[in-house]
Design a protein around this motif. Structure first.
Motif, PDB file in Angstrom:
ATOM      1  N   LEU A  59     -21.568   3.725   0.500  1.00 26.86           N
ATOM      2  CA  LEU A  59     -22.853   4.077   1.111  1.00 26.86           C
ATOM      3  C   LEU A  59     -23.068   5.584   1.218  1.00 26.86           C
ATOM      4  CD1 LEU A  59     -23.010   1.455   4.039  1.00 26.86           C
ATOM      5  CD2 LEU A  59     -24.038   1.267   1.768  1.00 26.86           C
ATOM      6  N   VAL A  60     -21.998   6.358   1.525  1.00 20.50           N
ATOM      7  CA  VAL A  60     -22.170   7.812   1.680  1.00 20.50           C
ATOM      8  C   VAL A  60     -21.318   8.608   0.694  1.00 20.50           C
ATOM      9  CG1 VAL A  60     -22.898   7.730   4.091  1.00 20.50           C
ATOM     10  CG2 VAL A  60     -20.453   7.819   3.549  1.00 20.50           C
ATOM     11  N   ASN A  61     -20.458   7.924  -0.073  1.00 19.59           N
ATOM     12  CA  ASN A  61     -19.633   8.563  -1.112  1.00 19.59           C
ATOM     13  C   ASN A  61     -18.795   9.729  -0.581  1.00 19.59           C
ATOM     14  OD1 ASN A  61     -20.570   6.836  -3.175  1.00 19.59           O
ATOM     15  ND2 ASN A  61     -22.443   8.059  -3.355  1.00 19.59           N
ATOM     16  N   ARG A  62     -18.203   9.549   0.592  1.00 19.77           N
ATOM     17  CA  ARG A  62     -17.342  10.578   1.178  1.00 19.77           C
ATOM     18  C   ARG A  62     -15.889  10.318   0.778  1.00 19.77           C
ATOM     19  NH1 ARG A  62     -17.950   9.383   6.291  1.00 19.77           N
ATOM     20  NH2 ARG A  62     -19.819  10.661   6.468  1.00 19.77           N
ATOM     21  N   GLU A  63     -15.191  11.348   0.326  1.00 13.20           N
ATOM     22  CA  GLU A  63     -13.770  11.214   0.023  1.00 13.20           C
ATOM     23  C   GLU A  63     -12.965  11.319   1.319  1.00 13.20           C
ATOM     24  OE1 GLU A  63     -12.295  13.816  -2.972  1.00 13.20           O
ATOM     25  OE2 GLU A  63     -13.795  13.224  -4.474  1.00 13.20           O
ATOM     26  N   VAL A  64     -12.101  10.325   1.549  1.00  9.91           N
ATOM     27  CA  VAL A  64     -11.276  10.329   2.762  1.00  9.91           C
ATOM     28  C   VAL A  64      -9.834   9.995   2.386  1.00  9.91           C
ATOM     29  CG1 VAL A  64     -13.205   9.668   4.252  1.00  9.91           C
ATOM     30  CG2 VAL A  64     -11.731   7.892   3.286  1.00  9.91           C
ATOM     31  N   PRO A  65      -8.867  10.442   3.194  1.00 11.73           N
ATOM     32  CA  PRO A  65      -7.459  10.178   2.866  1.00 11.73           C
ATOM     33  C   PRO A  65      -7.034   8.758   3.229  1.00 11.73           C
ATOM     34  CG  PRO A  65      -7.613  11.402   4.917  1.00 11.73           C
ATOM     35  CD  PRO A  65      -9.013  11.313   4.378  1.00 11.73           C
ATOM     36  N   ILE A  66      -6.030   8.267   2.531  1.00 13.01           N
ATOM     37  CA  ILE A  66      -5.355   7.024   2.908  1.00 13.01           C
ATOM     38  C   ILE A  66      -4.092   7.434   3.658  1.00 13.01           C
ATOM     39  CG2 ILE A  66      -4.240   4.911   2.086  1.00 13.01           C
ATOM     40  CD1 ILE A  66      -6.055   5.073  -0.396  1.00 13.01           C
ATOM     41  N   GLY A  92      -4.881  -5.857   6.030  1.00 12.06           N
ATOM     42  CA  GLY A  92      -3.778  -4.965   6.373  1.00 12.06           C
ATOM     43  C   GLY A  92      -4.150  -3.501   6.229  1.00 12.06           C
ATOM     44  N   ALA A  93      -5.397  -3.236   5.813  1.00 15.18           N
ATOM     45  CA  ALA A  93      -5.902  -1.860   5.709  1.00 15.18           C
ATOM     46  C   ALA A  93      -7.088  -1.718   6.660  1.00 15.18           C
ATOM     47  CB  ALA A  93      -6.329  -1.542   4.281  1.00 15.18           C
ATOM     48  N   LEU A  94      -7.139  -0.607   7.372  1.00 10.80           N
ATOM     49  CA  LEU A  94      -8.150  -0.392   8.408  1.00 10.80           C
ATOM     50  C   LEU A  94      -9.037   0.794   8.060  1.00 10.80           C
ATOM     51  CD1 LEU A  94      -9.042  -1.001  11.477  1.00 10.80           C
ATOM     52  CD2 LEU A  94      -7.525   0.910  12.038  1.00 10.80           C
ATOM     53  N   LYS A  95     -10.359   0.602   8.123  1.00 10.05           N
ATOM     54  CA  LYS A  95     -11.269   1.743   8.048  1.00 10.05           C
ATOM     55  C   LYS A  95     -11.205   2.464   9.386  1.00 10.05           C
ATOM     56  CE  LYS A  95     -15.828   0.772   8.703  1.00 10.05           C
ATOM     57  NZ  LYS A  95     -15.937   1.316  10.051  1.00 10.05           N
ATOM     58  N   VAL A  96     -11.012   3.769   9.370  1.00 13.22           N
ATOM     59  CA  VAL A  96     -10.829   4.527  10.609  1.00 13.22           C
ATOM     60  C   VAL A  96     -12.119   5.281  10.930  1.00 13.22           C
ATOM     61  CG1 VAL A  96      -9.418   6.210  11.836  1.00 13.22           C
ATOM     62  CG2 VAL A  96      -8.386   4.779  10.058  1.00 13.22           C
ATOM     63  N   THR A  97     -12.706   4.924  12.076  1.00 12.01           N
ATOM     64  CA  THR A  97     -13.970   5.523  12.526  1.00 12.01           C
ATOM     65  C   THR A  97     -13.731   6.126  13.905  1.00 12.01           C
ATOM     66  OG1 THR A  97     -14.979   3.588  11.456  1.00 12.01           O
ATOM     67  CG2 THR A  97     -16.456   5.071  12.637  1.00 12.01           C
ATOM     68  N   PRO A  98     -13.194   7.333  13.987  1.00 11.67           N
ATOM     69  CA  PRO A  98     -12.732   7.880  15.266  1.00 11.67           C
ATOM     70  C   PRO A  98     -13.793   7.984  16.355  1.00 11.67           C
ATOM     71  CG  PRO A  98     -11.832   9.144  13.441  1.00 11.67           C
ATOM     72  CD  PRO A  98     -12.860   8.225  12.861  1.00 11.67           C
ATOM     73  N   ALA A  99     -15.068   8.068  15.981  1.00 13.50           N
ATOM     74  CA  ALA A  99     -16.111   8.237  16.998  1.00 13.50           C
ATOM     75  C   ALA A  99     -16.573   6.917  17.604  1.00 13.50           C
ATOM     76  CB  ALA A  99     -17.315   8.972  16.397  1.00 13.50           C
ATOM     77  N   TYR A 127       0.791  -1.232   0.000  1.00 11.32           N
ATOM     78  CA  TYR A 127       0.000   0.000   0.000  1.00 11.32           C
ATOM     79  C   TYR A 127       0.825   1.284   0.000  1.00 11.32           C
ATOM     80  CZ  TYR A 127      -3.613  -3.326   1.480  1.00 11.32           C
ATOM     81  OH  TYR A 127      -4.472  -4.386   1.551  1.00 11.32           O
ATOM     82  N   LYS A 128       2.155   1.168  -0.010  1.00  7.04           N
ATOM     83  CA  LYS A 128       2.988   2.374   0.077  1.00  7.04           C
ATOM     84  C   LYS A 128       2.633   3.392  -1.005  1.00  7.04           C
ATOM     85  CE  LYS A 128       7.276   1.174   2.488  1.00  7.04           C
ATOM     86  NZ  LYS A 128       8.749   1.036   2.359  1.00  7.04           N
ATOM     87  N   HIS A 129       2.311   2.897  -2.192  1.00 11.37           N
ATOM     88  CA  HIS A 129       2.032   3.811  -3.310  1.00 11.37           C
ATOM     89  C   HIS A 129       0.685   4.518  -3.166  1.00 11.37           C
ATOM     90  CE1 HIS A 129      -0.262   0.241  -4.369  1.00 11.37           C
ATOM     91  NE2 HIS A 129      -0.878   0.926  -5.340  1.00 11.37           N
ATOM     92  N   LEU A 130      -0.150   4.061  -2.199  1.00  6.89           N
ATOM     93  CA  LEU A 130      -1.475   4.659  -2.034  1.00  6.89           C
ATOM     94  C   LEU A 130      -1.521   5.727  -0.939  1.00  6.89           C
ATOM     95  CD1 LEU A 130      -3.778   1.499  -2.298  1.00  6.89           C
ATOM     96  CD2 LEU A 130      -3.152   3.130  -4.093  1.00  6.89           C
ATOM     97  N   VAL A 131      -0.510   5.733  -0.069  1.00  4.38           N
ATOM     98  CA  VAL A 131      -0.510   6.693   1.042  1.00  4.38           C
ATOM     99  C   VAL A 131      -0.491   8.118   0.491  1.00  4.38           C
ATOM    100  CG1 VAL A 131       0.748   7.533   3.056  1.00  4.38           C
ATOM    101  CG2 VAL A 131       0.610   5.073   2.607  1.00  4.38           C
ATOM    102  N   GLY A 132      -1.405   8.934   0.981  1.00  5.50           N
ATOM    103  CA  GLY A 132      -1.523  10.312   0.509  1.00  5.50           C
ATOM    104  C   GLY A 132      -2.623  10.494  -0.518  1.00  5.50           C
ATOM    105  N   LYS A 133      -3.091   9.375  -1.092  1.00  5.94           N
ATOM    106  CA  LYS A 133      -4.199   9.461  -2.042  1.00  5.94           C
ATOM    107  C   LYS A 133      -5.527   9.428  -1.282  1.00  5.94           C
ATOM    108  CE  LYS A 133      -1.688   7.446  -5.933  1.00  5.94           C
ATOM    109  NZ  LYS A 133      -1.689   6.420  -7.008  1.00  5.94           N
ATOM    110  N   LYS A 134      -6.622   9.515  -2.021  1.00  2.00           N
ATOM    111  CA  LYS A 134      -7.945   9.493  -1.404  1.00  2.00           C
ATOM    112  C   LYS A 134      -8.780   8.350  -1.972  1.00  2.00           C
ATOM    113  CE  LYS A 134      -8.401  14.329  -0.029  1.00  2.00           C
ATOM    114  NZ  LYS A 134      -9.276  15.530  -0.055  1.00  2.00           N
TER     115      LYS A 134
END
Length: 466
Positions: A248-255, A268-275, A236-243
């Protein structure tokens, strides 16, 4: 005189215990003898004796009787703990049987019901201690919510707040969606349950490429604000910094990249849900991510989620899995065994939740009072067995701030008062609060007291000295 061939405990024990009480053999008044005192660890007022009580109180009784025989003025102080959430749960259930709820009758009437319940059932455990033969000075029986002890609790809150140890803030806590209150870590019981692991594709922005995550909670996808990978993961190194785009909600988020990620779990990839997860919350703090709370206080889907609004969280799990499959982004599901936290009292599945609560700043307290640990490490204070010295050290070296507020009515109410303009005043009474108020046009009736009560342990820890 004929002696029975069988021991009859009822006749013998009742006879002698009554005689001990009638002659006040357990009574203690100050005199010139050296003092020897035990303050009983107060059992819950809701409880009945179990084997732990039998062992603990037998040891205390041996110690106090030995001290009496050695000529000490021996005093064993009995009492009970109001057991905030345990008692409130009992009273709420009793009201439910009568077709009533807390909201139906209001706070004052609810407290009347709670005290009635305590008076009717709360003495059971004390009577059981008497049946054990415990030689307590029963004239000294105390209760953690009696006026004098409650006043000591409120005074302590005010003092600690003035010293900068108590603050109000928003942090991740354990939340009971059925009891609608914060819980301590000790009130969360973890049990293994059958669960599913959902593998979901997140499409990259301006690309046909996807990054896949694995989650047990697709109902929280609407709260995702990043996808996180390990910085050393070559996949995934090449994806870091991309979006990428949250389904379901079509929100753009960073990798993003963070050392917390386990390269071996899932994809090896985690969806981050801070709340909604303590580790995601910590990642969110490190990377300045938004926290989107997709649940209401009763465990339903909130408007912030944008979809499934008002649905129960477990129904939303099924709906989101169905919709992810229809969108073609659900790769597969796996059956797994998952540890799930449940409320000790309500049995509801506990939610990690960002919530505004009152806390004790334990790190500041330890920095100001290092002797709390030092005097154990240097054996000024000794534990028996000695192995618990390391346990104590581990606790204090890894201590975190203590959430002391509970969204309950049975307990010592937090002495915080709010003005119509939002000023917060810490004081014992509304009259004392209005004297401190910056707006001198207000009256005591204009102030609103905090609705929350203090954690049971905030009063219990004062028991030996209050």
């Amino acid at each position: 005189m004929e002696i029975s061939t069988k021991y009859n405990p009822k006749g013998i024990e009742d006879k002698w215990y009554s005689q001990w009480l009638d002659n006040k053999l357990f009574s203690s008044v100050p005199n010139d003898k050296p003092a020897y005192t035990i303050v009983i660890p107060p059992p819950n007022v809701t409880g009945i004796l179990h084997m732990g009580h039998m062992l603990n109180n037998t040891i205390q009784d041996i110690l106090i009787r030995r001290a009496r025989m050695r000529g000490y003025n021996a005093c064993w102080v009995p009492g009970t703990d109001h057991a905030s959430i345990a008692t409130e749960t009992k009273v709420v259930n009793q009201l439910k049987e009568q077709g009533l709820s807390k909201k139906d009758i209001g706070r004052d009437e609810f407290l009347n019901h709670a005290f009635d319940w305590k008076d009717k059932y709360g003495g059971i455990i004390l009577e059981q201690l008497k049946k054990l033969g415990c030689s307590c000075d029963w004239e000294r029986t105390r209760f953690t919510m009696e006026p004098d002890l409650s006043e000591a609790v409120i005074d302590t809150f005010i003092t600690l707040h003035k010293q900068g140890y108590i603050y109000h803030g928003t942090r991740m806590i354990n939340w009971d969606p059925l009891g609608k209150t914060a819980l301590s870590d000790e009130e969360v019981i973890y049990e293994e349950q059958n669960a599913k692991l959902y593998y979901v594709k997140y499409k990259l922005v301006d690309s046909d490429e996807f990054i896949s995550v694995a989650t047990t909670r697709p109902e929280t996808i609407m709260g995702d604000t990043a996808v996180c990978v390990h910085p050393e993961d070559e996949r995934y190194k090449h994806l870091v910094g991309k979006k990428c785009i949250v389904p379901l909600v079509n929100r753009e988020v960073p990798i993003i990249a963070d050392d917390y990620i386990d390269l071996e779990f899932g994809t090896g990839a985690l969806k981050v849900t801070p709340a909604h997860d303590i580790n995601d919350y910590k990642i969110g703090q490190r990377h300045n991510l938004q926290a989107i709370d997709v649940f209401t206080e009763d465990g339903k889907i909130s408007e912030a989620a944008q979809v499934y609004i008002g649905e129960d969280r477990f129904k939303a799990r099924k709906l989101s899995a169905r919709d992810l499959e229809e969108l073609g982004v659900l790769i597969k599901t796996e059956d797994i065994i998952n540890k799930v936290g449940t409320s000790e009292r309500s049995k509801a599945v506990v939610e990690p939740r960002l919530s505004a609560q009152w806390f004790v700043d334990m790190k500041k307290f330890m920095a100001d009072h290092p002797e709390v640990l030092d005097n154990v490490l240097n054996d000024e204070i000794q534990f028996h067995p000695a192995k618990f010295k390391n346990t104590y050290r581990h606790w204090l070296e890894n201590i975190k701030d203590w959430c002391i507020s509970r969204q309950l009515w049975w307990g010592q109410r937090i002495p915080a008062w709010y003005t119509p303009t939002g000023e917060t005043i810490i004081a014992k009474t509304a009259e004392e609060a209005i004297a401190q108020c910056t707006d001198k046009s207000l009256n005591a009736s204009d102030l609103k007291q905090d609705e929350d009560v203090l954690d049971t342990w905030f009063s219990s820890w004062l028991w030996p000295i209050s």
